[in-house]
Design a protein around this motif. Structure first.
Motif, PDB file in Angstrom:
ATOM      1  N   LEU A   1       4.237   3.979  37.426  1.00 45.42           N
ATOM      2  CA  LEU A   1       4.563   4.666  36.080  1.00 45.42           C
ATOM      3  C   LEU A   1       3.261   5.520  36.158  1.00 45.42           C
ATOM      4  N   SER A   2       3.303   6.911  36.053  1.00 46.08           N
ATOM      5  CA  SER A   2       2.118   7.776  36.424  1.00 46.08           C
ATOM      6  C   SER A   2       1.868   8.570  35.074  1.00 46.08           C
ATOM      7  N   LEU A   3       0.941   9.077  35.099  1.00 47.40           N
ATOM      8  CA  LEU A   3       0.429  10.180  33.813  1.00 47.40           C
ATOM      9  C   LEU A   3       1.590  11.125  33.606  1.00 47.40           C
ATOM     10  N   GLN A   4       2.048  11.679  34.680  1.00 48.13           N
ATOM     11  CA  GLN A   4       3.298  12.692  34.626  1.00 48.13           C
ATOM     12  C   GLN A   4       4.358  12.014  34.042  1.00 48.13           C
ATOM     13  N   CYS A   5       4.833  10.702  34.162  1.00 51.65           N
ATOM     14  CA  CYS A   5       5.974   9.980  33.724  1.00 51.65           C
ATOM     15  C   CYS A   5       5.691   9.704  32.144  1.00 51.65           C
ATOM     16  N   LEU A   6       4.550   9.520  31.646  1.00 50.27           N
ATOM     17  CA  LEU A   6       4.061   9.485  30.542  1.00 50.27           C
ATOM     18  C   LEU A   6       4.122  10.573  29.320  1.00 50.27           C
ATOM     19  N   LEU A   7       3.532  11.623  30.064  1.00 50.70           N
ATOM     20  CA  LEU A   7       3.742  12.799  29.324  1.00 50.70           C
ATOM     21  C   LEU A   7       5.063  13.222  29.131  1.00 50.70           C
ATOM     22  N   LYS A   8       5.822  13.055  30.267  1.00 52.32           N
ATOM     23  CA  LYS A   8       7.264  13.533  30.115  1.00 52.32           C
ATOM     24  C   LYS A   8       8.083  12.526  28.753  1.00 52.32           C
ATOM     25  N   ILE A   9       7.903  11.323  29.318  1.00 50.00           N
ATOM     26  CA  ILE A   9       8.614  10.434  28.354  1.00 50.00           C
ATOM     27  C   ILE A   9       8.015  10.592  26.793  1.00 50.00           C
ATOM     28  N   THR A  10       6.723  10.925  26.486  1.00 49.79           N
ATOM     29  CA  THR A  10       6.187  11.120  24.894  1.00 49.79           C
ATOM     30  C   THR A  10       6.660  12.521  24.544  1.00 49.79           C
ATOM     31  N   SER A  11       6.739  13.496  25.322  1.00 49.83           N
ATOM     32  CA  SER A  11       7.135  14.849  24.916  1.00 49.83           C
ATOM     33  C   SER A  11       8.647  14.743  24.661  1.00 49.83           C
ATOM     34  N   ASP A  12       9.296  13.933  25.395  1.00 46.94           N
ATOM     35  CA  ASP A  12      10.952  14.108  24.824  1.00 46.94           C
ATOM     36  C   ASP A  12      11.161  13.094  23.810  1.00 46.94           C
ATOM     37  N   SER A  13      10.329  12.330  23.285  1.00 44.78           N
ATOM     38  CA  SER A  13      10.685  11.347  22.052  1.00 44.78           C
ATOM     39  C   SER A  13      10.187  12.421  20.906  1.00 44.78           C
TER      40      SER A  13
ATOM     41  N   ALA B   1       1.663   0.640  36.169  1.00 46.52           N
ATOM     42  CA  ALA B   1       0.921   2.011  36.172  1.00 46.52           C
ATOM     43  C   ALA B   1       0.548   2.353  37.616  1.00 46.52           C
ATOM     44  N   ASP B   2       0.479   3.373  38.244  1.00 49.44           N
ATOM     45  CA  ASP B   2      -0.023   3.793  39.479  1.00 49.44           C
ATOM     46  C   ASP B   2      -1.668   3.788  39.104  1.00 49.44           C
ATOM     47  N   SER B   3      -2.331   4.030  40.342  1.00 49.83           N
ATOM     48  CA  SER B   3      -3.887   3.965  40.251  1.00 49.83           C
ATOM     49  C   SER B   3      -4.609   4.855  39.173  1.00 49.83           C
ATOM     50  N   PHE B   4      -4.114   5.957  39.192  1.00 52.25           N
ATOM     51  CA  PHE B   4      -4.677   7.214  38.191  1.00 52.25           C
ATOM     52  C   PHE B   4      -4.358   6.873  36.843  1.00 52.25           C
TER      53      PHE B   4
ATOM     54  N   GLN C   1      -6.680   4.254  35.769  1.00 57.50           N
ATOM     55  CA  GLN C   1      -7.980   4.526  35.563  1.00 57.50           C
ATOM     56  C   GLN C   1      -8.123   5.189  34.275  1.00 57.50           C
ATOM     57  N   ALA C   2      -7.031   5.838  33.620  1.00 57.35           N
ATOM     58  CA  ALA C   2      -6.937   6.518  32.454  1.00 57.35           C
ATOM     59  C   ALA C   2      -7.001   5.432  31.500  1.00 57.35           C
ATOM     60  N   MET C   3      -6.107   4.250  31.748  1.00 56.27           N
ATOM     61  CA  MET C   3      -6.100   3.380  30.765  1.00 56.27           C
ATOM     62  C   MET C   3      -7.169   2.555  30.436  1.00 56.27           C
ATOM     63  N   MET C   4      -7.952   2.448  31.783  1.00 55.11           N
ATOM     64  CA  MET C   4      -9.247   1.550  31.631  1.00 55.11           C
ATOM     65  C   MET C   4     -10.446   2.494  30.713  1.00 55.11           C
ATOM     66  N   LEU C   5     -10.291   3.796  31.052  1.00 56.62           N
ATOM     67  CA  LEU C   5     -11.315   4.633  30.404  1.00 56.62           C
ATOM     68  C   LEU C   5     -11.072   4.518  29.082  1.00 56.62           C
ATOM     69  N   LYS C   6      -9.825   4.767  28.296  1.00 54.85           N
ATOM     70  CA  LYS C   6      -9.446   4.699  27.082  1.00 54.85           C
ATOM     71  C   LYS C   6      -9.607   3.485  26.277  1.00 54.85           C
ATOM     72  N   MET C   7      -9.276   2.414  27.022  1.00 48.67           N
ATOM     73  CA  MET C   7      -9.408   0.945  26.515  1.00 48.67           C
ATOM     74  C   MET C   7     -11.293   0.768  26.082  1.00 48.67           C
ATOM     75  N   SER C   8     -12.028   1.090  27.361  1.00 50.46           N
ATOM     76  CA  SER C   8     -13.289   1.024  27.025  1.00 50.46           C
ATOM     77  C   SER C   8     -13.706   1.990  25.928  1.00 50.46           C
ATOM     78  N   MET C   9     -13.523   3.001  25.586  1.00 48.07           N
ATOM     79  CA  MET C   9     -13.699   3.819  24.662  1.00 48.07           C
ATOM     80  C   MET C   9     -13.284   3.083  23.105  1.00 48.07           C
ATOM     81  N   CYS C  10     -12.260   2.518  23.307  1.00 43.99           N
ATOM     82  CA  CYS C  10     -11.786   1.801  22.172  1.00 43.99           C
ATOM     83  C   CYS C  10     -12.328   0.366  21.944  1.00 43.99           C
ATOM     84  N   GLN C  11     -13.440   0.007  22.802  1.00 38.86           N
ATOM     85  CA  GLN C  11     -14.235  -1.144  22.880  1.00 38.86           C
ATOM     86  C   GLN C  11     -13.310  -2.664  22.928  1.00 38.86           C
ATOM     87  N   PHE C  12     -12.423  -2.253  23.804  1.00 41.78           N
ATOM     88  CA  PHE C  12     -11.274  -3.444  24.147  1.00 41.78           C
ATOM     89  C   PHE C  12     -11.927  -3.983  25.545  1.00 41.78           C
TER      90      PHE C  12
END
Length: 322
Positions: free
Chosen positions: A37-49, A110-113, A116-127
C-alpha cells in the motif's frame, strides 16, 4: 515452557497468522499485504471515493482512517465501522475493529514511504508510535526506527532555562532514558490509561495511548498484542508544568509478556527501567521474571493493593517480591 492455559508455540503462531488473514479480509486489505500500500494507492482510492462517509463498511475503514490521519484529524482513531452485515460474524464475534488492530495491519500493509508519512502524522497528532511491529505471517518483529527519521522535536531542558534556548533534533538521534511499561497476564490496573495521565500535562489530558475506555478500545484485539508503542516526554522549560526535567522515552508493550517474550527481551536490553503491572504470578511467570534479574534494567512491580489495609493480598506476588 508453556503454561497450562497457553497454547504451544506452533499453535500460537498458526492462530496469529489466521487472525491476521481474518483482519486483512475484514478490512479489504488482502491485496496490499505485505507492504504494497503506497501513497499513490491512497491518493487514488480517496480521490475515487464520492464522500468521506460514503460507506460504513469495514472495507472502507482503512482509507477513511488514513484520509483523516493525513489531514491531522486527531479524532481519526474514534472511527468505528461495522462490515456491511451488521450482524456478528460466523464465529459469533463483533465485526467492530479495535483501533490498535487497525493501526497494526496498516503498518503491515504500507510500504516504507507510507509508513514514514503515517509516523509523522501520528506524531503531530500526539499519538503513540509503533516501535516494534509484531510478526505478520513471518516469525520476526519489525523495528520501525527508519520510518521515524522525519520526526523532529524541540524541547527546553532545565539547564537551558537561563538562556531561554532550546534543543532540536531528529527524535531517533536523541540519547535519553528509555522507560518501559509491560503487563503480566491479566491485570486489573489500567496500564495505558495511567500512562496517559502521567504523560499529560496538568489539565491537558490527552489519549496518547489507545485504552479500553476509548471508542472500540474494549473490542478484542486479534493482531496488536506484541506491539511495542513509544512516545516521548519533552520538557517545555516551565518548572510549574514540566513533569520531568529532561527528555524521556516511554514504551508500552501491548498484551501479556508471556506471549511476547521476544519483545520483552528486547525491552530488557534497551530500557533503563521496566514497570511490570500484575495481579498475580504463578510458577511460569515467576520463572520468566527471575530469568531477567541480571539485566541492566531496573524492575519495578506495579500491584493493586487492598484499599483498606494497603497490603498485597496475593501470596504469589509477595513471593515474587521477596
Amino acid at each position: 515452557m508453556d503454561s497450562p492455559d497457553q497454547p504451544s508455540r506452533p499453535r500460537f503462531v498458526a492462530r496469529k497468522v489466521h487472525d491476521l488473514r481474518k483482519i486483512l479480509c475484514k478490512l479489504g486489505l488482502e491485496k496490499y499485504y505485505p507492504n504494497k500500500l503506497s501513497l499513490q494507492c491512497l491518493l487514488k482510492i480517496t480521490s475515487d471515493s464520492s464522500t468521506d462517509a460514503a460507506s460504513d463498511s469495514g472495507r472502507a475503514l482503512p482509507m477513511r482512517f488514513l484520509k483523516r490521519l493525513m489531514m491531522l484529524n486527531a479524532e481519526c482513531r474514534s472511527i468505528v465501522a461495522q462490515t456491511e452485515d451488521d450482524d456478528d460474524d460466523d464465529d459469533g464475534e463483533s465485526d467492530t475493529v479495535n483501533p490498535l488492530d487497525l493501526v497494526t495491519v496498516l503498518f503491515h500493509c504500507a510500504d516504507s514511504f507510507l509508513q514514514q508519512a503515517m509516523m509523522l502524522k501520528m506524531s503531530m497528532c500526539q499519538f503513540a508510535l509503533p516501535l516494534l511491529l509484531p510478526p505478520g505471517s513471518g516469525s520476526q518483529c519489525t523495528l520501525m526506527l527508519w520510518a521515524m527519521l522525519d520526526i523532529r522535536k524541540e524541547w527546553r531542558p532545565h539547564y537551558l532555562l537561563d538562556t531561554k534556548g532550546f534543543e532540536e533534533d531528529s527524535i531517533v538521534n536523541v540519547s535519553m532514558p528509555f522507560i518501559s511499561f509491560v503487563r503480566l497476564r491479566e491485570c486489573s490496573l489500567p496500564k495505558s490509561q495511567l500512562l496517559n495521565e502521567i504523560m499529560s500535562k496538568a489539565q491537558q489530558m490527552h489519549n496518547i495511548f489507545t485504552h479500553i475506555d476509548m471508542e472500540a478500545g474494549n473490542v478484542h484485539r486479534y493482531i496488536a498484542d506484541g506491539l511495542v508503542e513509544i512516545t516521548w516526554y519533552l520538557p517545555c522549560g516551565n518548572k510549574n508544568l514540566d513533569i520531568f526535567r529532561e527528555p524521556l522515552t516511554v514504551a508500552n508493550l501491548r498484551g501479556d509478556i508471556c506471549s511476547s517474550e521476544t519483545q520483552f527481551a528486547f525491552l530488557t536490553k534497551v530500557s533503563s527501567a521496566i514497570f511490570v503491572f500484575l495481579d498475580q504470578a504463578e510458577e511460569a511467570e515467576i520463572k520468566l521474571l527471575s530469568s531477567i534479574k541480571n539485566t541492566a534494567s531496573k524492575f519495578f512491580l506495579v500491584v493493586k493493593t487492598d484499599r483498606e489495609t494497603k497490603r498485597i493480598n496475593n501470596p504469589s506476588v509477595e513471593q515474587l517480591i521477596s
